[in-house]
Design a protein around this motif. Sequence first.
Motif, PDB file in Angstrom:
ATOM      1  N   ASP A 197      49.508  47.079  36.033  1.00 44.94           N
ATOM      2  CA  ASP A 197      48.865  47.466  37.308  1.00 44.94           C
ATOM      3  C   ASP A 197      47.529  47.259  36.818  1.00 44.94           C
ATOM      4  OD1 ASP A 197      48.683  49.288  39.451  1.00 44.94           O
ATOM      5  OD2 ASP A 197      49.178  51.426  38.273  1.00 44.94           O
ATOM      6  N   THR A 219      45.889  47.730  39.625  1.00 42.79           N
ATOM      7  CA  THR A 219      45.350  48.172  40.769  1.00 42.79           C
ATOM      8  C   THR A 219      43.755  49.255  40.167  1.00 42.79           C
ATOM      9  OG1 THR A 219      46.846  49.969  40.977  1.00 42.79           O
ATOM     10  CG2 THR A 219      47.247  47.387  41.955  1.00 42.79           C
ATOM     11  N   PRO A 220      44.100  50.354  39.335  1.00 47.06           N
ATOM     12  CA  PRO A 220      42.995  50.439  39.397  1.00 47.06           C
ATOM     13  C   PRO A 220      41.063  49.913  39.412  1.00 47.06           C
ATOM     14  CG  PRO A 220      44.525  51.293  37.237  1.00 47.06           C
ATOM     15  CD  PRO A 220      44.702  50.472  37.490  1.00 47.06           C
ATOM     16  N   ARG A 251      51.926  47.216  44.867  1.00 44.21           N
ATOM     17  CA  ARG A 251      50.968  48.279  44.548  1.00 44.21           C
ATOM     18  C   ARG A 251      49.673  47.393  44.526  1.00 44.21           C
ATOM     19  NH1 ARG A 251      53.737  49.208  39.925  1.00 44.21           N
ATOM     20  NH2 ARG A 251      53.325  47.536  38.857  1.00 44.21           N
ATOM     21  N   ARG A 261      46.881  48.369  47.315  1.00 45.57           N
ATOM     22  CA  ARG A 261      45.871  48.562  47.019  1.00 45.57           C
ATOM     23  C   ARG A 261      44.686  47.029  47.976  1.00 45.57           C
ATOM     24  NH1 ARG A 261      41.935  51.546  45.271  1.00 45.57           N
ATOM     25  NH2 ARG A 261      40.856  50.472  44.101  1.00 45.57           N
ATOM     26  N   SER A 317      39.360  45.853  43.798  1.00 46.61           N
ATOM     27  CA  SER A 317      39.040  46.842  45.030  1.00 46.61           C
ATOM     28  C   SER A 317      39.499  45.428  46.035  1.00 46.61           C
ATOM     29  CB  SER A 317      38.023  46.667  45.314  1.00 46.61           C
ATOM     30  OG  SER A 317      37.618  45.614  45.243  1.00 46.61           O
TER      31      SER A 317
END
Length: 538
Positions: free
Chosen positions: A56, A58-59, A90, A94, A62
């Motif tokens: 993951d 995505t954090p 995900r 995003r 952007s």
Amino acid sequence: MLPTLRLLLADPNLGLALLDPTGPTAAGATPASATPASPSMLDRTVEWVHSSDLIDPTPFLSADQVLLTTGTQFGSDPTKDADFRPYVQRLHDRGITALGFGTEVIRDGTPDGLIAACRSLELPLFEVPYRTPFIAVARAAGDLVAEDRYARATWALKAQRAIALAALRPDGLSATLAELSTQLGHWVALFDASGILNRVFPRATFTAAPDALATVQHEARRLLARGQRSSSTVDAGGETLTLQTLGGHDHLRGVLALGGPRALDQASTEVVTSVIALAGLALEQHNALDRAQGLLRTGLMHTLLGGDHKLVEQISLQMWGALPAAPVLVAVVDVPSLRRDAITEYLELRVEDTPGQLFFARQDDTIVLCLERSADGILSNLCTLFDLHAGLSEPSTYRQLPRALDQAEQAVTRAREGAAGVTTFNDVARQGVLALLARTDAHAVGLATLAPVLAYDRAHATELLRTLHAWLLCNGHFGEAAAQLGVHRHTVRTRIQQAEQLLARDLGSFPARADVWAALLATDTAVVSPLRPRVIRP
């Protein structure tokens, strides 16, 4: 504009191969055979390229970025679509532009399950060959971004230079807005302080789209109603509308509106910001000039009322155009102090739009207008737009202008008693002269005149005042008054004699009757109870 995925894939030094996410499984597809069913996917912008093998990532991402991965997070031999669907979901949520899979690092080719997941979510997927390091893809994207930013910065400088030159033309404001429209490829509109469309470029922008004009005008008036500097962006009819107020706090001069098929980028916004500064300065300069012209107009109006029509005609002809042709209508409009500048600007624009039909000047808390007879619609629109009261005179020559001004002032006095709008002197005249008495100081005088009769009626429960009203209304005929009151004529005669004694007036004379009748009108009809027929008893 940022570079697109199409440009990145087209770099021959990278050898990137797009896998069609809308067609059949395309593991090992080549650039020549990979054309997505939706070309718009290739036109997605690329802000940057990032690489990660996190399950993951995505954090750390952007929107509008491209993600590169070798697939270590999926294991050495993933076989189930379900392993890939949450991962791609995900990325899709995003706002990732595309996913690049590095082959021959962990495994040969791109997993079929990843292709199927990207296909179902319409996320562009491409292969990065082993010979192409991820840093080379990132550097290529960075070069494209840098080239685009340099090109946009160069364009912004050229655009600002062209706009600055346009501002030096005789009609600098119009030339500036026209040049801005050309440079942006957008339509540009200017709304005045009252929310009325002042000018638009290209001129035919709203000719075939009245709904678009209504949308923009509504939003412009909403911003002006707030009374503070502000901006907004709305979508309407497939266009992105950008609006910005002009002027300082509590002194807004108008709204600049732009519309086009795409939103403004940073370079375009910088150009618009420079135009907003120029337009705000131009409007402030116009406002200072308007104040000076306002003083001149006031002086000319006094001169016009003094009878020197020729002098005012000569000056007006050079400043604003010819005066309205006689006979003219004179109007007096109440003007709230907070809306004075906006109303004055509105009238100035009407003078420009309709030369020879309007002359106006401020007078204390009102504005006096001289209108060509067919231009009374300007007055009606003004009252409707700003919720104002106005009085309008009868047609008049310039020599009779003071009398027309008196008529307009009497009419606006009557207009203040009702809803906003225009009251004409004809409306007032039709109600008669005595109808004005209840709206003057004669009310107190009338009460004093009738006080003895009122006191006697209260003390003795009589109806002398009611009888007096009916008798005067019947032109002094005792029989007719008796019939209306439902009493004998001798009763009416006796009551009138009592009233004469109390009033100390001989009601046999016309002046005395007229004076008492005026007192009855001035004290309002509520003093006299309604006439109700009575049954005459024997």
